[in-house]
Design an enzyme around this catalytic site. Structure first.
Site, PDB file in Angstrom:
ATOM      1  N   LYS A  89       6.012  -7.404   1.406  1.00 19.70           N
ATOM      2  CA  LYS A  89       4.753  -8.113   1.160  1.00 19.70           C
ATOM      3  C   LYS A  89       4.777  -8.629  -0.273  1.00 19.70           C
ATOM      4  O   LYS A  89       5.325  -7.940  -1.168  1.00 19.70           O
ATOM      5  CB  LYS A  89       3.608  -7.131   1.373  1.00 19.70           C
ATOM      6  CG  LYS A  89       2.200  -7.709   1.348  1.00 19.70           C
ATOM      7  CD  LYS A  89       1.194  -6.605   1.752  1.00 19.70           C
ATOM      8  CE  LYS A  89      -0.230  -7.130   1.757  1.00 19.70           C
ATOM      9  NZ  LYS A  89      -1.195  -6.102   2.160  1.00 19.70           N
ATOM     10  N   SER A 164      -4.566  -7.344   5.787  1.00 18.81           N
ATOM     11  CA  SER A 164      -4.072  -8.333   4.850  1.00 18.81           C
ATOM     12  C   SER A 164      -2.543  -8.496   4.911  1.00 18.81           C
ATOM     13  O   SER A 164      -2.014  -9.451   4.339  1.00 18.81           O
ATOM     14  CB  SER A 164      -4.480  -7.974   3.436  1.00 18.81           C
ATOM     15  OG  SER A 164      -3.924  -6.738   3.059  1.00 18.81           O
ATOM     16  N   SER A 188      -4.983  -2.521   6.515  1.00 22.99           N
ATOM     17  CA  SER A 188      -4.210  -3.749   6.372  1.00 22.99           C
ATOM     18  C   SER A 188      -2.809  -3.751   6.936  1.00 22.99           C
ATOM     19  O   SER A 188      -2.154  -4.791   6.899  1.00 22.99           O
ATOM     20  CB  SER A 188      -4.112  -4.138   4.896  1.00 22.99           C
ATOM     21  OG  SER A 188      -5.390  -4.424   4.413  1.00 22.99           O
TER      22      SER A 188
END
Lengths: 493, 111, 499
Positions: A89, A164, A188
């Site tokens: 990420k 997310s 997330s």
């Protein structure tokens, strides 16, 4: 519920061959070379990623260099992830990789040091091939708030990926890498895993080092892996889930796998029946209940439980997360790195303009709420209070786990929804949060597993939680569950 | 705690956050913050068990509950180790002068 | 300042007739550790800007703090010296504000649960000043103002600090500077800090207010900051008392503000204060667990602690048979006591400690005072004794061996401190070797007796006091180079033989 998917991927559907476990075997035996594998993988990614927008920066040159480095030497025993491609990420620090956190504030910012997980992965022979899209500063649950644009669900590109960690989830689901890393602060990783039909695991708070993870809610964040098999989760945890002297909140010791021998029979699982009475989409409720029924056949016992403090989940979470975030994001001031506004009159002007230009609306909102919660006159009523209620919640969960092995609930009340279709149904929104947030608030480990949905149906994820520190038991349980074939990565059709 | 959130209060919070808000945004936040107060008020009504009452401003509560269990008392030995080169640090600085980071003049001391 | 006098500032003394003066002091003291408080970067003064850095002290995204054990130990040491209660559990907190030298946008400090609570410091006049707390925190970087810009250096960012907060127990400018001097001598003698005021190792802020003598309500205080000299802070406080008095007497109100000191004009100056009160939004630092200090750790620190000046003074008095006053002065300063002990060790068997102490107290202290005065600093701000150890050892040795007389030694000392030359060089150059052989002494004594017939006859007829005259004359003629004991002996012999 059926639809056509143009992203059908060999890397996902020929599951056995493209898991990390099997890749390591293939590379170590010399049957295939990591660099060759990467060449083909990159072709696949370059064909499919443009529409899905999961990977924001593919580091081909770096990856191939790493592969060549690895190939020059014999694989060593400790290199458990030898040659395995990994996507991270873009809120995880890695030298020279973009660490933009999907924000204008960090546009162009490149990593200045390596997160501990990066060191661990690379020592274990992994090849980090790129950074993934996300919601800005990890704030969001549909990856709709990103400076790089939205992420699309590979099962149906008209639908959200979840967030997310939307980019990491899609990268794994679409076969860009067998293992990807996201971060989970309020769900997330688990929620996008459910939306994309793969596994997402949030470790016990402190089990994986946060050193190098751009902080959102310091007491809630955990770097969390995605994978398409439980064995791969177990593998990556063996590499990254250990004590770190650079992170004072990391737990001592390390993850010790119990995946070998595990029986489902006799396990006791709690269900908060009151949360399932309304608000769930039919397909989710159905998958949830059918798995429960099937598990009973394996000798698993289900017990109805209540956790009264769950009622306060949202307020406690938002106070704590926003308060910590408002402080964590103060370092983005345009002084030492990141976006600095032009034409400012003085220092204060520089701060305000840089931050207002750099942050998106959702981030600004949380900063405002957090500052408010901490400001003089409100601390004791808000933040102070939230900490105390959080303790109460942790105690309630702990006492549940004294008698039960796991808690079972849906990961989300719906499957992936269409863009622009946010229901604005307060009950649904409440359920989204109350299913995933408690694990972050109380620090307990939680996993989202994909149920075996019908061919062409949207993925549905269900969640199991265990007592603090019981990561190995939870993974072993999930693995045993996987072996029954009652759950499994959703095929791209 | 009033249910009305004044523009002044919103501006003050924006200033503390170093965020610039438009007039519309201020109005929007007046409503949002007022809503939040109502939600958080419920929090303050939650009855707490005796051992959790009292000093909520310390992390001792956190110590009893979540992360800090056997990671208590984590200390490092006093050994110096610089791990970023000056040049690497300054390379991403928006404005620099030699080996310094450069900012507009600071008019008043902040503390 | 005599015991009856409350202060030597006449205006302040006058004010004290109507008002009570209330002073509290906050000291920020840098900890002398190799690395920083919450980061592993190097802690060193004067290195090239932005070189002693790592992700943590730069506040880079994703960086996390860790706790430097030695900083904790030094804070415990301070607490032990101040007789504070060392807290078994203390908590770190974030103090949030924006400033370029504060990279994270918050400082990690301790708020309502510091590592030490309570304590005391006894002033030279015997008065007890209560300590409220000692807390651990991190320092900020440095801003250098250059025209319309500021340049920022993060070398100092993250360096360990302890903040020592006194109760508002001081009642005069002198008590405040006495408190500071004593606290400073503690941190330097206990190796807690280098205590170099010029380098900003030891920074004091004074909170000053006055209240009418019969009032139970404290007056509004003002804070004096950024004065890096004990003498200046004392003057600044004196001025501030006068200023507040004048405002109140004129019917005005004192507003809380931060003030600096202008040493040239000898006034305090208000710095632009913010209209809104500062809201630091303190909350417990989520990246650090509570700080647990075990009894074992406290015991260990106690064992390894350098001697406190008070106990050292008592030890010196006993071990070296020094007068109490001498012992006190010598041990009040780390540099003085180690200098003294080095002299004692090097001159073991040759010179008695008592004689060394005489030398130190008269000659060396005088040189130190002159040196400090020339530099415009106070004695306790000296970083080393301005007379080299080698030279002192050499001088005392020469005297002990009889090579030079005591009087000559004093001459040599003067030459030594003004030119820096060694005693051996000076003796050679000026031919100051003491004459001790009987022949030469006899010759000179005889000559003196011959040259002073009148005094001789007076002496012989009974004026025994004139013996001193002959001694004086002899010493004068010989330029003090004669061994005085031998001169006495010789003169006695010669004069007696004339009887």
């Amino acid at each position: 519920m059926s639809y056509k998917n143009q992203f059908s991927s060999v890397y996902v559907n020929e599951l056995k061959e493209h898991t990390a476990m099997s890749l390591v075997k293939t590379f170590c035996s010399g049957e295939r070379k990591p660099s060759q594998y990467l060449e083909q993988l990159f072709e696949h990614i370059e064909r499919i990623n443009p529409e899905l927008n999961a990977i924001t920066s593919l580091q081909k040159e770096y990856a191939l260099l790493r592969a060549k480095e690895l190939e020059a030497k014999k694989p060593e025993a400790h290199q458990m992830l030898y040659g395995v491609p990994i996507v991270i990420k873009e809120n995880i620090q890695k030298v020279d990789f973009p660490v933009e956190c999907a924000s204008k504030m960090l546009k162009g910012y490149r990593g200045q040091f390596n997160a501990t997980v990066i060191e661990s992965l690379e020592n274990a022979g992994a090849i980090i091939i790129g950074s993934a899209n996300m919601d800005e500063f990890a704030m969001g649950s549909a990856n709709e708030h990103s400076s790089h644009g939205v992420v699309r669900n590979p099962h149906d590109p008209k639908r959200v990926s979840g967030g997310s960690s939307g980019g990491s989830s899609v990268a794994c689901a679409a076969g860009f890498a067998p293992i990807t890393l996201g971060s989970d602060t309020g769900g997330s990783v688990r929620e996008p895993a459910a939306f994309c039909g793969i596994y997402g695991f949030k470790p016990t708070y402190g089990r994986v080092s946060r050193y190098g993870l751009v902080a959102f809610g310091s007491s809630l964040d955990q770097i969390s892996p995605f994978a398409r098999s439980v064995e791969d989760l177990d593998l990556v945890l063996k590499v990254i889930a250990h004590e770190d002297p650079l992170d004072s909140t990391s737990l001592r010791g390390c993850y010790e796998s119990q995946i070998e021998k595990y029986t489902l029979k006799g396990k006791k699982i709690g269900v908060i029946r009151s949360l399932l009475k309304a608000g769930l989409d039919d397909n989710v409720l159905q998958e949830f209940q059918s798995l429960e029924e099937n598990l009973k056949k394996y000798g698993v016992e289900f017990v109805d439980i209540e956790i009264p403090s769950l009622e306060h989940t949202l307020s406690v979470y938002y106070v704590i997360a926003c308060a910590e975030a408002s402080s964590n994001l103060s370092r983005y001031d345009g002084i030492r790195f990141g976006h600095r506004a032009e034409g400012t009159e003085d220092l204060n002007d520089l701060y305000s303009k840089s931050r207002s230009e750099g942050f998106g609306a959702e981030v600004k909102r949380r900063i405002m709420l957090g500052t408010f919660a901490l400001s003089a006159g409100y601390y004791d009523a808000f933040y102070g209070r939230a900490l105390a209620v959080r303790d109460m919640m942790a105690k309630e969960f702990a006492s549940v786990f004294e008698k039960l092995d796991f808690i079972y609930m849906p990961t989300a009340p719906t499957s992936a929804f269409k863009f622009g279709e946010n229901s604005h149904d307060p009950l649904k929104e409440y359920l989204y949060d109350v299913f995933t947030i408690p694990a972050n608030l109380t620090g307990i480990p939680a996993i989202s597993v994909p149920t075996k949905v019908g061919m062409g149906c949207l993925p549905v994820g269900v969640q199991f939680m265990a007592a603090k520190g019981r990561d190995a038991e939870l993974i072993a349980f999930a693995s045993a569950l996987e072996k029954t074939k009652l759950i499994g990565t959703t095929a791209l059709v | 705690m009033t249910t009305d959130f004044s523009r002044e209060s919103v501006k003050r919070i924006a200033e503390l956050s170093r965020l610039h808000l438009s007039e519309d945004e201020i109005t929007q936040y007046q409503k949002e913050l007022a809503k939040i107060i109502q939600a958080f008020n419920a929090l303050s009504q939650v009855p707490l068990p005796k051992e959790l009452l009292g000093d909520a401003r310390s992390a001792l509560g956190m110590a009893k509950g979540i992360g800090a269990d056997d990671s208590l008392s984590r200390m490092c030995s006093d050994e110096a180790k610089n791990s970023i080169a000056t040049h690497d640090f300054l390379a991403q600085s928006p404005d620099r002068e030699g080996v310094f980071v450069r900012v507009p003049a600071i008019l008043a001391s902040s503390t | 300042m005599s015991e009856n006098n409350l202060t030597s500032y006449p205006n302040v003394l006058e004010i004290m007739k109507k008002y009570d003066v209330v002073i509290g002091i906050e000291v920020h003291c840098q900890l002398a550790t190799k690395s920083k408080m919450f980061s592993h970067a190097k802690n060193a003064y004067g290195d090239s800007p932005n070189s002693n850095i790592d992700p943590t002290c730069l506040g880079l995204p994703g960086a996390l703090p860790t706790i430097n054990e030695e900083c904790v130990n030094l804070a415990i040491r301070m607490g032990l010296a101040l007789k504070s209660e060392i807290q078994p559990v203390s908590v770190f907190a974030r103090k949030n504000y924006f400033y370029p030298d504060l990279p994270k946008g918050y400082q990690i400090t301790q708020y309502d649960k510091p590592i030490c609570l309570g304590g005391e410091l006894i002033l030279p006049n015997g008065k007890k000043i209560n300590i409220e707390r000692v807390q651990i925190e991190e320092d900020a970087g440095k801003n250098i103002h250059v025209g319309a810009t500021s340049l920022v250096d993060y070398n100092r960012s993250g360096v360990g600090l302890i903040e020592i907060v006194s109760a508002p127990d001081m009642t005069s400018p002198e008590e405040a500077s006495d408190y500071l001097r004593k606290l400073h001598s503690y941190v330097v003698n206990l190796d807690i800090s280098d205590g170099d005021l010029e380098r900003g190792n030891f920074r004091a802020d004074a909170n000053v207010s006055i209240m009418p003598k019969d009032s139970k309500v404290f007056g509004q205080r003002c804070e004096i900051k950024n004065v890096n000299s004990f003498k200046y802070l004392e003057k600044a406080i004196a001025y501030e008392i006068e200023r507040q008095y004048e405002v109140i007497e004129a019917g005005g109100k004192i507003h809380m503000e931060t003030r600096g000191y202008d040493s040239e004009k000898n006034i305090t100056v208000g710095q632009r204060s913010k209209e809104s009160a500062k809201d630091y939004r303190y909350f417990p630092e989520p990246d650090l667990p509570p700080l647990i200090v075990s009894l074992e750790r406290i015991e260990k620190v106690k064992k390894l602690m350098p001697e406190l000046p008070e106990s050292k003074a008592a030890r010196f008095t006993e071990k070296y048979s020094l007068p109490e006053y001498d012992a006190k002065v010598i041990t009040a300063s780390r540099i003085n006591s180690s200098y003294f002990e080095s002299l004692v060790t090097s001159l073991l068997g040759k010179v008695e400690p008592k004689n060394i102490s005489n030398y130190f107290m008269t000659d060396v202290m005088r040189a130190s005072k002159l040196f400090a005065e020339a530099k415009g600093i106070s004695l306790d701000e000296l970083l080393e004794v301005p007379v080299s150890l080698e030279n002192s050892i050499s001088l005392l040795s020469l005297q002990a061996s009889g090579t030079i007389s005591g009087r000559i030694a004093k001459e040599i000392f003067e030459e030594m401190i003004s030119t820096g030359k060694s005693p051996v060089e000076i003796v050679k150059e000026k031919n100051l070797v003491q004459i001790s052989d009987d022949t030469s002494i006899a010759k000179i004594c005889e000559q003196v007796i011959l040259d002073n017939p009148e005094q001789l006859s007076q002496y012989l007829s009974g004026k025994e006091k004139l013996f001193g005259f002959f001694v004086g004359q002899t010493m004068k003629i010989s330029g003090g180079k004669l061994n005085p004991a031998k001169v006495n002996e010789m003169l006695k012999k010669l004069l007696d033989s004339k009887k």
